[in-house]
Motif scaffolding. Structure first.
Motif, PDB file in Angstrom:
ATOM      1  N   LEU A  18       0.872  -1.265   0.033  1.00 18.17           N
ATOM      2  CA  LEU A  18       0.009   0.031   0.299  1.00 18.17           C
ATOM      3  C   LEU A  18       0.823   1.440   0.252  1.00 18.17           C
ATOM      4  CD1 LEU A  18      -2.803  -1.211   2.560  1.00 18.17           C
ATOM      5  CD2 LEU A  18      -2.858  -1.258  -0.047  1.00 18.17           C
ATOM      6  N   PHE A  19       2.048   1.258   0.550  1.00 13.89           N
ATOM      7  CA  PHE A  19       2.821   2.332   0.627  1.00 13.89           C
ATOM      8  C   PHE A  19       4.255   2.133   0.280  1.00 13.89           C
ATOM      9  CE2 PHE A  19      -0.332   2.465   3.992  1.00 13.89           C
ATOM     10  CZ  PHE A  19      -1.125   3.450   3.767  1.00 13.89           C
ATOM     11  N   PRO A  20       4.555   1.687  -1.098  1.00 15.52           N
ATOM     12  CA  PRO A  20       5.756   1.372  -1.343  1.00 15.52           C
ATOM     13  C   PRO A  20       6.761   2.730  -1.432  1.00 15.52           C
ATOM     14  CG  PRO A  20       4.404   1.598  -3.320  1.00 15.52           C
ATOM     15  CD  PRO A  20       3.600   1.669  -1.997  1.00 15.52           C
ATOM     16  N   ALA A  21       6.331   3.943  -1.402  1.00 12.88           N
ATOM     17  CA  ALA A  21       7.047   4.872  -1.236  1.00 12.88           C
ATOM     18  C   ALA A  21       8.104   4.769   0.044  1.00 12.88           C
ATOM     19  CB  ALA A  21       6.459   6.115  -1.595  1.00 12.88           C
ATOM     20  N   TYR A  22       7.430   4.129   1.119  1.00 15.18           N
ATOM     21  CA  TYR A  22       7.957   4.288   2.283  1.00 15.18           C
ATOM     22  C   TYR A  22       8.585   2.911   2.620  1.00 15.18           C
ATOM     23  CZ  TYR A  22       4.760   8.296   3.319  1.00 15.18           C
ATOM     24  OH  TYR A  22       4.433   9.364   3.018  1.00 15.18           O
ATOM     25  N   ILE A  23       9.033   2.070   1.643  1.00 15.63           N
ATOM     26  CA  ILE A  23       9.899   0.904   1.937  1.00 15.63           C
ATOM     27  C   ILE A  23      11.064   1.194   2.686  1.00 15.63           C
ATOM     28  CG2 ILE A  23      10.860  -0.926   0.892  1.00 15.63           C
ATOM     29  CD1 ILE A  23       8.601  -1.427  -0.859  1.00 15.63           C
ATOM     30  N   SER A  24      11.944   2.199   1.949  1.00 15.97           N
ATOM     31  CA  SER A  24      13.146   2.325   2.271  1.00 15.97           C
ATOM     32  C   SER A  24      13.102   2.983   3.971  1.00 15.97           C
ATOM     33  CB  SER A  24      13.716   3.701   1.529  1.00 15.97           C
ATOM     34  OG  SER A  24      15.065   4.160   1.924  1.00 15.97           O
TER      35      SER A  24
ATOM     36  N   ALA B  74       8.440  -5.869   4.450  1.00 17.74           N
ATOM     37  CA  ALA B  74       8.176  -4.562   3.764  1.00 17.74           C
ATOM     38  C   ALA B  74       9.160  -4.675   2.522  1.00 17.74           C
ATOM     39  CB  ALA B  74       8.613  -3.334   4.393  1.00 17.74           C
ATOM     40  N   GLN B  75      10.361  -5.010   2.358  1.00 17.58           N
ATOM     41  CA  GLN B  75      11.342  -5.096   1.234  1.00 17.58           C
ATOM     42  C   GLN B  75      11.040  -6.218   0.362  1.00 17.58           C
ATOM     43  OE1 GLN B  75      15.406  -5.347   2.448  1.00 17.58           O
ATOM     44  NE2 GLN B  75      15.963  -3.567   1.094  1.00 17.58           N
TER      45      GLN B  75
END
Length: 418
Positions: A34-40, A214-215
């Motif tokens: 849902l929030f791939p931009a926050y994986i890092s 998440a990764q």
């Protein structure tokens, strides 16, 4: 004496770790999908939470191992007793290691996890290369500086120094008695520090699981699901065999021992680090009735010589790689490989990915490509979780059995203070 946790606190710790496991998986999946931009960012948070916990644990490992081992040997007193206890437990370690290797070997040949397995290979995994040299290994056993060994948390070298130090105490007379009391008090203090650090265990569990999921996401778990299921199934068979053998020695008390080992095994599974479990395992063994003079002697040895889960992975992983590349290994070569693995696996550090380093060292000696290790790099964290849990279980059994053999096993928390 290690702190004897109340049943309520033990249940709370266990539930907290279980909840952290579940939340870590859910949050990791949510971030990935849902929030791939926050994986890092999730990976950084995970690295912070897990890194802080492991650093705090590693901070106390060296003095705790030294103190418990020296005080344990000092309390044994008689050099012949040290030799007897050490000889018996080393024979146990060798036997369990060989059984674990055989289980992994036969399981891989029966299940054939490598057939039909394919994955892109990275071009460089040179960081894992660490060829096994018997002479270098034997030289490495003896530290050139105990301070350097403690700074690097080299358990095997710390064990060698501590054993020699503990054996030398009786010859020092009053100075030896004073040093024995000092190491007992040091161990007591280090265990109090451990109680403080263990409060952060659920956060470390959450961070470790959340960051990995998440990764990688659920897709990776499904893609490697068959291999994971077969490896986990093999480990469960190993648990059954180890428990049956322990039952033959301990009798019905094995049920109570298993109950005490649930939390350490769970923590080892969640953190994938044997180091993080060592202080808690000491406490739980004392609750079971193992004197600290026995557990403080056996566990440090076990952390270098009795890594049952890690050594099973050696044979299982090597046959998997051979199958994945279509390389046929006759049974004679496979059994020869087991003997090499018996040597190369000793001294495996209780930290993540140590098993990969050792496996890479063995592969070229039998014509297997080192690059094959890349096939399982993506899921090695989940493999290491189960390997570590098995290492903890095996060492818990070994300490209890050693106490039984010495006639020192009681029916509850011991009065053998540190």
């Amino acid at each position: 004496m290690a702190a004897v946790a109340s049943p309520t606190n033990t249940k709370r710790r266990t539930y907290a770790i279980l909840i952290a496991l579940v939340l870590g998986i859910l949050c990791g999946l949510a971030v990935h999908d849902l929030f791939p931009a926050y994986i890092s960012a999730a990976h950084q948070v995970a690295a912070l939470l897990t890194g802080l916990f492991l650093r705090l644990i590693r901070m106390i490992i060296a003095p705790l191992v030294f103190a418990t081992l020296v005080s344990g040997i000092g309390k044994l007193g008689d050099d012949t007793l040290v030799v007897r206890v050490g000889g018996r437990v080393l024979l146990w370690f060798i036997s369990m290691s060989f059984i674990s290797l055989l289980i992994g070997l036969f399981a891989a040949n029966i299940l054939q996890p490598g057939y039909g397995f394919s994955a892109p290979l990275p071009s460089d995994i040179s960081s894992l290369k660490h060829p096994f040299e018997p002479v270098e290994f034997l030289l490495h056993v003896v530290p050139t500086s105990v301070m350097d060994a403690m700074a690097r948390n080299d358990i095997l070298q710390i064990v060698v120094f501590s054993v020699l130090f503990g054996v030398a105490l009786p010859a020092a007379g009053k100075a030896g008695e004073t040093m024995l009391k000092w190491t007992e008090e040091l161990a007591h203090i280090m265990l109090r520090m451990t109680d403080m650090v263990m409060v952060l265990a659920p956060l470390a569990v959450f961070g470790s699981i959340m960051g990995t999921v998440a990764q990688s996401g659920a897709g990776m778990l499904l893609h490697f699901g068959r291999f994971l299921a077969e490896f986990y199934g093999t480990i469960f068979v190993q648990w059954g065999v180890l428990t049956l053998i322990a039952f033959l020695v301990l009798g019905r008390s094995i049920k109570r021992l298993v109950g005490e080992l649930v939390q350490p095994v769970l923590l080892g599974f969640a953190t994938a680090s044997s180091e993080s479990v060592y202080p808690l395992l000491l406490e739980k063994l004392e609750n079971f009735g193992v004197p600290t003079r026995i557990s403080g002697f056996v566990l440090p040895l076990g952390y270098s010589f009795n890594m049952d889960g890690s050594i099973l992975f050696q044979s299982f992983g090597a046959i998997f790689i051979a199958q994945a590349y279509g390389i046929h290994m006759p049974w004679s070569q496979q059994f020869l490989m087991l003997l090499v693995m018996m040597l190369s696996s000793k001294g495996i550090a209780g930290v993540p990915r140590a098993s990969l380093v050792t496996l890479v060292a063995v592969l070229p000696q039998f014509g297997l490509p080192e690059a094959g290790i890349a096939l399982i790099l993506g899921i090695d964290h989940f493999l290491d979780m189960m390997r570590t849990a098995t290492n903890v279980l095996g060492n818990g059994y070994a300490a209890a059995i050693s106490a039984k053999w010495e006639g020192a096993l009681s029916d509850g928390p011991t009065e053998d203070t540190l």
